[in-house]
Design an enzyme around this catalytic site. Structure first.
Site, short mmCIF file in Angstrom:
data_model
loop_
_atom_site.label_atom_id
_atom_site.label_comp_id
_atom_site.label_asym_id
_atom_site.label_seq_id
_atom_site.Cartn_x
_atom_site.Cartn_y
_atom_site.Cartn_z
N LEU A 1 45.57 22.48 12.41
CA LEU A 1 47.01 22.33 12.63
C LEU A 1 47.50 23.49 13.48
O LEU A 1 47.14 24.63 13.22
CB LEU A 1 47.77 22.32 11.30
CG LEU A 1 47.53 21.16 10.33
CD1 LEU A 1 48.31 21.39 9.04
CD2 LEU A 1 47.93 19.84 10.96
N HIS A 2 48.31 23.19 14.49
CA HIS A 2 48.86 24.27 15.30
C HIS A 2 50.22 23.93 15.92
O HIS A 2 50.88 24.80 16.46
CB HIS A 2 47.88 24.65 16.42
CG HIS A 2 47.78 23.63 17.50
ND1 HIS A 2 47.02 22.48 17.35
CD2 HIS A 2 48.34 23.57 18.73
CE1 HIS A 2 47.11 21.76 18.45
NE2 HIS A 2 47.91 22.39 19.29
N ARG A 3 50.63 22.66 15.86
CA ARG A 3 51.87 22.28 16.55
C ARG A 3 53.09 22.85 15.82
O ARG A 3 53.16 22.85 14.58
CB ARG A 3 51.98 20.76 16.68
CG ARG A 3 50.88 20.20 17.57
CD ARG A 3 51.10 18.76 17.98
NE ARG A 3 49.98 18.34 18.82
CZ ARG A 3 49.88 18.58 20.12
NH1 ARG A 3 50.86 19.23 20.73
NH2 ARG A 3 48.83 18.19 20.81
N ARG B 1 47.88 31.12 16.55
CA ARG B 1 49.34 31.01 16.40
C ARG B 1 49.72 30.60 14.98
O ARG B 1 50.87 30.75 14.57
CB ARG B 1 49.92 30.04 17.43
CG ARG B 1 49.79 28.57 17.07
CD ARG B 1 50.47 27.69 18.10
NE ARG B 1 51.82 28.09 18.38
CZ ARG B 1 52.87 27.75 17.63
NH1 ARG B 1 52.69 27.03 16.55
NH2 ARG B 1 54.08 28.15 17.95
#
Length: 360
Positions: free
Chosen positions: A205-207, A240
């Site tokens: 997951l990164h969005r 991130r």
């Protein structure tokens, strides 16, 4: 033909590798110059890909690093323009939909250099995604389009592109997957967490809409932790996302947070997993090729073939929907997907054949 090949982020390296494999296999008169923008600069997201995938060392590395979308795009444009002022290719090839793709397309076109876009024409219909803006801008100014699906080709035709500009060639990511499958490496976490085939999940997951809002992210993790029913969920953490995770206090004992994996390690886990949970478009393609169930935590996808034909389903980030899809996996009710047309490991060859026919 002198060609600049642009790569900046992890997905780009996987895609350009297919061109190098085809180039070494069939040979031609192309003279490739590899430009690495440095958009991804972490060793696990950049450097190791060149070693693992057999990609030659870049001719130039702009080393732009991180920053806001505007800062990163501007730095790439300035750096690439300086290279082109000294030496121009006849064609610039951009791949995918990252900031490097759009930035280098704009610079090349303003210097009257033809641009070819690999993975052109894909659309999510969601303009809140930065990648969607990059796709639209890049396709609006490119001269030649290499598409992964007939649907993507049709999107370009509907936007007014001429049929003789469009080449339906298939998926370069699958070329790289096929070529390197025999080299997949069991990562250290396999033994650390005592993993067994089909008895764990792999998650990425990164969005921003999933990880930047703490409450949303905590709810997602809590639901996945519960729905995994005691099976481990391996979560290689994107840089991130790492900062956000440090602020979380919820109990998610089934989720194992690890450092980013190399390409060969990550796909070793994907191929053997019970299912994939992700918000990455590229990973849905890899899961579809392996025929592994995939839950995508997004409301839309630019790769609808992974849902229509493959093993992917869209769950958004609603815990109730996530729970229902996990239940389908645990009860053996997941759909049986198929591999889309031209996802056969020969896309790079078809691209080179298309390039050979272009008269600049």
């Amino acid at each position: 033909m002198k060609i600049d090949l642009i790569a900046g982020a992890r997905p780009n390296f996987v895609k350009i590798a297919a061109l190098y494999y085809a180039y070494r296999s069939i040979g031609n008169n192309f003279d490739f110059r590899l430009i690495h923008t440095g958009q991804h600069y972490d060793e696990k997201l950049s450097g190791i890909f060149f070693k693992e995938l057999g990609i030659p060392k870049p001719d130039f590395n702009l080393e732009v690093g991180s920053g806001s979308h505007a800062e990163q795009t501007a730095a790439i444009m300035i750096g690439y323009e300086q290279i082109l002022k000294k030496s121009k290719p006849e064609l610039v090839i951009v791949v995918g939909d990252v900031n490097s793709t759009m930035a280098c397309s704009i610079v090349a076109k303003k210097l009257n250099i033809k641009v070819a876009h690999i993975e052109a024409g894909i659309r999510s219909g969601d303009n809140t995604m930065p990648e969607e803006i990059n796709r639209i801008v890049t396709d609006s100014i490119s001269d030649y389009f290499f598409t992964t699906t007939r649907n993507a080709s049709n999107n370009l035709l509907k936007s007014g592109k001429n049929e003789n500009q469009i080449y339906f060639v298939g998926n370069t990511m699958i070329d790289t997957l096929v070529k390197n499958r025999k080299n997949f490496k069991r990562p250290e976490c396999w033994n650390t967490f005592k993993l067994n085939e089909r008895e764990y999940f792999i998650m990425t997951l990164h969005r921003p809409n999933n990880v930047d809002e703490e409450k949303t992210f905590k709810n997602i993790l809590a639901e996945i932790n519960y729905s995994s029913k005691g099976l481990p969920v391996i979560f290689p953490v994107h840089p991130r996302t790492e900062a956000v995770i440090k602020t979380l206090t919820s109990e998610v004992k089934n989720i194992r947070f690890i450092s980013p994996l190399s390409y060969l390690e990550f796909n070793y886990l994907v191929e053997r997993s019970k299912a994939v949970i992700t918000d990455s478009g590229g990973i849905t393609e890899e899961a579809t090729f392996f025929k592994v169930p995939c839950i995508t935590l997004r409301e839309s996808t630019e790769r609808p073939e992974t849902v229509r034909e493959g093993t992917n389903e869209l769950a958004g980030n609603d815990p109730d929907k996530i729970s229902k899809y996990f239940e389908r996996i645990s009860t053996g009710q997941w759909k049986i997907g198929k591999v889309p047309e031209y996802w056969d490991g020969k896309t790079g060859e078809r691209i080179l054949q298309g390039l050979a026919g272009i008269k600049l």
